[in-house]
Scaffold this motif. Structure first.
Motif: not given
Length: 299
Positions: A37-39, A160-170, A172-174
């Motif tokens: 997750x840290x990576x 794009x940055x809003x969607x990127x942050x949302x996907x990056x949050x997902x 991290x969980x994955x």
């Protein structure tokens, strides 16, 4: 004091065994869920930094053209000419404030309202019009293209940055769930990741001793922990990670996910439990602390 056996050079098999033990220990940490997750978090920081740099540079490029549009031929260093420099920062600061707020809401996957997107689009559209107005009035195609690119890049990056942050949050969980599944001895993907495997210490055998099989622990699925917490819950008990660890003896990282899942179930069912109050449940014996096994699993 070293013995003669310790001073003897190692043969090839002994060297390989030592290297294998060291590699297993390194891999145990590299595949740890928190490390995975840290990576992703580090990549998120790099993406944020690059996007912010591009947006700020793009807005800085448009500042001169917006000032010329607002000055409308006023004498340099006159009061109207100086006041014209305030127009672009006024619009840009509002845009940056919205993007900064979306940076935090996207991290926790909280959706913003319609007015937030409308305000963002309005500020971007205003920047574009003021930046290209002179080129359109002069009929200069090259000027239109030149002064259209920075505002449009800012507009696309802001969306794009809003969607990127949302996907990056997902992500991290994955990444955390996948690493937890691998460490538990099962490699899964897709929907099966929801049932990530974790190991828990087995209950002590009668007389305070553990059998050979119990010492290795047994595998427990995420759903099993959730069912155990669901069974232990009673109305009026606060569902917190600490309470989950107390009643299920799961790991600290997993307890927050179990608490969130159980809280969502209770809210859906309209239960009377409240989150955030101290949990009134019987105390349990302290369980052995978990660490990483040399083979890469959690115990």
């Amino acid at each position: 004091m070293t013995t003669d056996q310790e001073r003897m050079p190692l043969n090839r098999a002994q060297r390989l065994a030592r290297e294998a033990a060291g590699a297993a220990e390194v891999r145990a940490y590299q595949t740890h869920p928190d490390v995975a997750a840290l990576r992703v978090e580090q990549v998120r920081s790099q993406v944020d930094l690059l996007c912010w740099a591009g947006i700020v540079l793009g807005l800085a490029f448009t500042m001169t053209n917006v000032q010329q549009f607002a000055a409308a031929g006023a004498q340099p260093w006159s009061l109207p000419w100086l006041a014209a420099w305030l127009l672009d920062p006024t619009v840009s600061l509002v845009l940056l404030a919205i993007l900064r707020a979306e940076q935090l809401t996207a991290r926790y996957q909280v959706r913003t309202g319609r007015w937030v997107r409308r305000a963002k689009w309005f500020t971007l559209a205003a920047t574009y019009v003021m930046n290209t107005w002179a080129s359109y009035a002069a009929g200069s195609l090259s000027g239109i293209v030149l002064h259209s690119v920075p505002p449009l890049v800012v507009f696309v990056a802001a969306e794009a940055i809003t969607d990127l942050r949302d996907k990056l949050t997902a992500t991290v969980t994955a990444a955390y769930t996948h690493a937890a599944a691998v460490n538990g001895g099962a490699v899964m993907n897709g929907p099966d990741l929801a049932g990530a495997v974790h190991e828990r210490p087995a209950a002590p055998a009668p007389g305070g001793s553990r059998s050979a099989g119990s010492a290795r622990g047994r595998r427990t699925l995420f759903g099993d922990y959730l069912a155990e917490a669901r069974t232990a819950w009673t109305p009026g008990v606060a569902v917190t990670p600490a309470w989950v660890r107390q009643v299920t003896d799961c790991s600290r990282g997993l307890s927050s996910r179990i608490a969130a899942a159980l809280t969502a179930e209770l809210e859906t069912l309209g239960s009377a439990g409240t989150v955030g109050e101290p949990a009134t449940v019987p105390t349990v014996d302290e369980r052995p602390a978990r660490g990483l096994r040399r083979g890469g699993g959690l115990r």
